[in-house]
Design a protein around this motif. Structure first.
Motif, PDB file in Angstrom:
ATOM      1  N   PRO A  51       0.823  -1.213   0.000  1.00  0.00           N
ATOM      2  CA  PRO A  51       0.000   0.000   0.000  1.00  0.00           C
ATOM      3  C   PRO A  51       0.856   1.262   0.000  1.00  0.00           C
ATOM      4  CG  PRO A  51      -0.606  -1.482   1.804  1.00  0.00           C
ATOM      5  CD  PRO A  51       0.608  -2.047   1.160  1.00  0.00           C
ATOM      6  N   GLU A  52       0.406   2.263  -0.731  1.00  0.00           N
ATOM      7  CA  GLU A  52       1.134   3.531  -0.817  1.00  0.00           C
ATOM      8  C   GLU A  52       1.251   4.209   0.541  1.00  0.00           C
ATOM      9  OE1 GLU A  52       2.742   4.902  -3.391  1.00  0.00           O
ATOM     10  OE2 GLU A  52       2.223   3.194  -4.660  1.00  0.00           O
ATOM     11  N   ASP A  53       0.273   3.992   1.417  1.00  0.00           N
ATOM     12  CA  ASP A  53       0.271   4.676   2.710  1.00  0.00           C
ATOM     13  C   ASP A  53       1.100   3.961   3.774  1.00  0.00           C
ATOM     14  OD1 ASP A  53      -1.435   2.510   2.982  1.00  0.00           O
ATOM     15  OD2 ASP A  53      -2.941   3.614   4.125  1.00  0.00           O
ATOM     16  N   LEU A  54       1.744   2.869   3.412  1.00  0.00           N
ATOM     17  CA  LEU A  54       2.614   2.160   4.358  1.00  0.00           C
ATOM     18  C   LEU A  54       3.810   3.050   4.671  1.00  0.00           C
ATOM     19  CD1 LEU A  54       3.087  -0.543   5.867  1.00  0.00           C
ATOM     20  CD2 LEU A  54       4.374  -1.299   3.881  1.00  0.00           C
ATOM     21  N   ALA A  55       4.005   3.382   5.945  1.00  0.00           N
ATOM     22  CA  ALA A  55       5.032   4.348   6.358  1.00  0.00           C
ATOM     23  C   ALA A  55       6.424   3.985   5.861  1.00  0.00           C
ATOM     24  CB  ALA A  55       5.028   4.491   7.877  1.00  0.00           C
ATOM     25  N   ALA A  56       6.795   2.763   5.986  1.00  0.00           N
ATOM     26  CA  ALA A  56       8.143   2.329   5.598  1.00  0.00           C
ATOM     27  C   ALA A  56       8.056   1.425   4.372  1.00  0.00           C
ATOM     28  CB  ALA A  56       8.804   1.626   6.769  1.00  0.00           C
ATOM     29  N   ARG A  57       7.340   1.878   3.346  1.00  0.00           N
ATOM     30  CA  ARG A  57       7.066   1.066   2.158  1.00  0.00           C
ATOM     31  C   ARG A  57       8.346   0.553   1.491  1.00  0.00           C
ATOM     32  NH1 ARG A  57       5.891   1.683  -3.452  1.00  0.00           N
ATOM     33  NH2 ARG A  57       4.159   0.338  -4.048  1.00  0.00           N
ATOM     34  N   ALA A  58       9.310   1.434   1.275  1.00  0.00           N
ATOM     35  CA  ALA A  58      10.548   1.034   0.588  1.00  0.00           C
ATOM     36  C   ALA A  58      11.313  -0.004   1.390  1.00  0.00           C
ATOM     37  CB  ALA A  58      11.424   2.249   0.321  1.00  0.00           C
ATOM     38  N   GLU A  59      11.384   0.203   2.699  1.00  0.00           N
ATOM     39  CA  GLU A  59      12.107  -0.742   3.550  1.00  0.00           C
ATOM     40  C   GLU A  59      11.395  -2.090   3.580  1.00  0.00           C
ATOM     41  OE1 GLU A  59      11.250   2.333   4.551  1.00  0.00           O
ATOM     42  OE2 GLU A  59      13.156   3.356   4.852  1.00  0.00           O
ATOM     43  N   ALA A  60      10.061  -2.051   3.647  1.00  0.00           N
ATOM     44  CA  ALA A  60       9.293  -3.299   3.665  1.00  0.00           C
ATOM     45  C   ALA A  60       9.476  -4.046   2.348  1.00  0.00           C
ATOM     46  CB  ALA A  60       7.816  -3.008   3.921  1.00  0.00           C
ATOM     47  N   ALA A  61       9.429  -3.315   1.232  1.00  0.00           N
ATOM     48  CA  ALA A  61       9.606  -3.956  -0.071  1.00  0.00           C
ATOM     49  C   ALA A  61      10.996  -4.581  -0.178  1.00  0.00           C
ATOM     50  CB  ALA A  61       9.387  -2.939  -1.188  1.00  0.00           C
ATOM     51  N   THR A  62      12.006  -3.863   0.283  1.00  0.00           N
ATOM     52  CA  THR A  62      13.376  -4.399   0.235  1.00  0.00           C
ATOM     53  C   THR A  62      13.493  -5.653   1.088  1.00  0.00           C
ATOM     54  OG1 THR A  62      14.306  -2.215  -0.176  1.00  0.00           O
ATOM     55  CG2 THR A  62      15.799  -3.876   0.727  1.00  0.00           C
ATOM     56  N   SER A  63      12.920  -5.641   2.279  1.00  0.00           N
ATOM     57  CA  SER A  63      12.971  -6.820   3.146  1.00  0.00           C
ATOM     58  C   SER A  63      12.255  -8.003   2.511  1.00  0.00           C
ATOM     59  CB  SER A  63      12.356  -6.503   4.513  1.00  0.00           C
ATOM     60  OG  SER A  63      13.214  -5.689   5.261  1.00  0.00           O
ATOM     61  N   LEU A  64      11.093  -7.749   1.924  1.00  0.00           N
ATOM     62  CA  LEU A  64      10.362  -8.837   1.275  1.00  0.00           C
ATOM     63  C   LEU A  64      11.132  -9.378   0.071  1.00  0.00           C
ATOM     64  CD1 LEU A  64       6.721  -7.508   1.524  1.00  0.00           C
ATOM     65  CD2 LEU A  64       7.665  -9.509   2.682  1.00  0.00           C
ATOM     66  N   GLU A  65      11.764  -8.493  -0.693  1.00  0.00           N
ATOM     67  CA  GLU A  65      12.565  -8.942  -1.834  1.00  0.00           C
ATOM     68  C   GLU A  65      13.747  -9.797  -1.380  1.00  0.00           C
ATOM     69  OE1 GLU A  65      13.333  -5.189  -3.703  1.00  0.00           O
ATOM     70  OE2 GLU A  65      11.290  -5.063  -4.485  1.00  0.00           O
ATOM     71  N   MET A  66      14.347  -9.441  -0.252  1.00  0.00           N
ATOM     72  CA  MET A  66      15.437 -10.260   0.296  1.00  0.00           C
ATOM     73  C   MET A  66      14.904 -11.623   0.736  1.00  0.00           C
ATOM     74  SD  MET A  66      18.216  -8.612  -0.118  1.00  0.00           S
ATOM     75  CE  MET A  66      19.275  -9.671   0.857  1.00  0.00           C
ATOM     76  N   ALA A  67      13.725 -11.641   1.346  1.00  0.00           N
ATOM     77  CA  ALA A  67      13.110 -12.912   1.745  1.00  0.00           C
ATOM     78  C   ALA A  67      12.890 -13.787   0.512  1.00  0.00           C
ATOM     79  CB  ALA A  67      11.784 -12.661   2.466  1.00  0.00           C
ATOM     80  N   VAL A  68      12.422 -13.175  -0.570  1.00  0.00           N
ATOM     81  CA  VAL A  68      12.191 -13.912  -1.816  1.00  0.00           C
ATOM     82  C   VAL A  68      13.498 -14.510  -2.332  1.00  0.00           C
ATOM     83  CG1 VAL A  68      11.542 -13.642  -4.252  1.00  0.00           C
ATOM     84  CG2 VAL A  68      10.122 -12.635  -2.449  1.00  0.00           C
ATOM     85  N   GLU A  69      14.560 -13.727  -2.319  1.00  0.00           N
ATOM     86  CA  GLU A  69      15.860 -14.228  -2.786  1.00  0.00           C
ATOM     87  C   GLU A  69      16.317 -15.436  -1.968  1.00  0.00           C
ATOM     88  OE1 GLU A  69      19.045 -11.426  -3.366  1.00  0.00           O
ATOM     89  OE2 GLU A  69      17.622  -9.904  -4.051  1.00  0.00           O
ATOM     90  N   HIS A  70      16.144 -15.363  -0.660  1.00  0.00           N
ATOM     91  CA  HIS A  70      16.574 -16.477   0.191  1.00  0.00           C
ATOM     92  C   HIS A  70      15.692 -17.706  -0.004  1.00  0.00           C
ATOM     93  CE1 HIS A  70      19.954 -14.756   2.269  1.00  0.00           C
ATOM     94  NE2 HIS A  70      19.278 -13.619   2.330  1.00  0.00           N
ATOM     95  N   LEU A  71      14.399 -17.508  -0.224  1.00  0.00           N
ATOM     96  CA  LEU A  71      13.527 -18.653  -0.502  1.00  0.00           C
ATOM     97  C   LEU A  71      13.928 -19.329  -1.812  1.00  0.00           C
ATOM     98  CD1 LEU A  71      10.061 -17.247   0.563  1.00  0.00           C
ATOM     99  CD2 LEU A  71      11.226 -19.241   1.529  1.00  0.00           C
ATOM    100  N   ARG A  72      14.241 -18.538  -2.809  1.00  0.00           N
ATOM    101  CA  ARG A  72      14.642 -19.119  -4.096  1.00  0.00           C
ATOM    102  C   ARG A  72      15.986 -19.841  -3.975  1.00  0.00           C
ATOM    103  NH1 ARG A  72      11.927 -14.369  -7.633  1.00  0.00           N
ATOM    104  NH2 ARG A  72       9.859 -15.314  -7.586  1.00  0.00           N
ATOM    105  N   ALA A  73      16.895 -19.284  -3.174  1.00  0.00           N
ATOM    106  CA  ALA A  73      18.184 -19.948  -2.944  1.00  0.00           C
ATOM    107  C   ALA A  73      17.973 -21.282  -2.235  1.00  0.00           C
ATOM    108  CB  ALA A  73      19.114 -19.053  -2.127  1.00  0.00           C
ATOM    109  N   ALA A  74      17.104 -21.289  -1.228  1.00  0.00           N
ATOM    110  CA  ALA A  74      16.819 -22.532  -0.507  1.00  0.00           C
ATOM    111  C   ALA A  74      16.201 -23.559  -1.438  1.00  0.00           C
ATOM    112  CB  ALA A  74      15.890 -22.253   0.678  1.00  0.00           C
ATOM    113  N   ASP A  75      15.322 -23.120  -2.347  1.00  0.00           N
ATOM    114  CA  ASP A  75      14.714 -24.061  -3.288  1.00  0.00           C
ATOM    115  C   ASP A  75      15.755 -24.648  -4.229  1.00  0.00           C
ATOM    116  OD1 ASP A  75      12.217 -25.218  -4.559  1.00  0.00           O
ATOM    117  OD2 ASP A  75      13.173 -24.205  -6.263  1.00  0.00           O
ATOM    118  N   ARG A  76      16.673 -23.815  -4.715  1.00  0.00           N
ATOM    119  CA  ARG A  76      17.711 -24.315  -5.623  1.00  0.00           C
ATOM    120  C   ARG A  76      18.580 -25.375  -4.949  1.00  0.00           C
ATOM    121  NH1 ARG A  76      17.853 -18.897  -7.022  1.00  0.00           N
ATOM    122  NH2 ARG A  76      19.644 -18.506  -5.688  1.00  0.00           N
ATOM    123  N   LEU A  77      18.822 -25.195  -3.657  1.00  0.00           N
ATOM    124  CA  LEU A  77      19.658 -26.159  -2.936  1.00  0.00           C
ATOM    125  C   LEU A  77      18.928 -27.472  -2.692  1.00  0.00           C
ATOM    126  CD1 LEU A  77      21.241 -23.751  -0.344  1.00  0.00           C
ATOM    127  CD2 LEU A  77      22.411 -24.866  -2.240  1.00  0.00           C
ATOM    128  N   GLY A  78      17.607 -27.395  -2.596  1.00  0.00           N
ATOM    129  CA  GLY A  78      16.824 -28.605  -2.360  1.00  0.00           C
ATOM    130  C   GLY A  78      17.280 -29.294  -1.084  1.00  0.00           C
TER     131      GLY A  78
END
Length: 109
Positions: A51-78
């Motif tokens: 949401p645009e009104d999320l106070a720390a939108r950029a920080e939240a998006a960056t954290s979620l993107e990092m979570a996504v990267e780690h999930l994909r890394a874990a999947d690749r490792l199987g």
């Protein structure tokens, strides 16, 4: 199953379950018994539509993107490197939790 894989399996299951619950808190329709890529895709979708009104939108998006990267890394490792896979899952959880904190550092409920 070797001893290392067996000892990491319960922690991996817990981490996947916690990530599924986290995705649900973000409003995602999480399937039963989701895979790592499914969770990564759900959190990536959330990161792109915060949401645009999320106070720390950029920080939240960056954290979620990092979570996504780690999930994909874990999947690749199987199951090849259970300790490293678990490390990536735990980092994904940490980044997702960071995304839910408000700018003062207090977790949202």
């Amino acid at each position: 199953m070797n001893a290392l894989t067996a000892s990491c399996s319960p922690a991996r299951s817990r981490a996947v379950g916690e990530l599924a619950q986290a995705a649900a808190k973000w409003g995602c329709d999480v399937p039963d018994d989701p895979g790592l890529i499914e969770l990564a895709d759900l959190l990536a979708l959330v990161a792109g539509h915060l949401p645009e009104d999320l106070a720390a939108r950029a920080e939240a998006a960056t954290s979620l993107e990092m979570a996504v990267e780690h999930l994909r890394a874990a999947d690749r490792l199987g199951g090849l490197l259970p300790v490293v896979t678990l490390h990536h899952l735990r980092l994904a959880l940490q980044y997702e939790r960071n995304a839910r904190q408000d700018p003062t550092g207090r977790p949202e409920h």
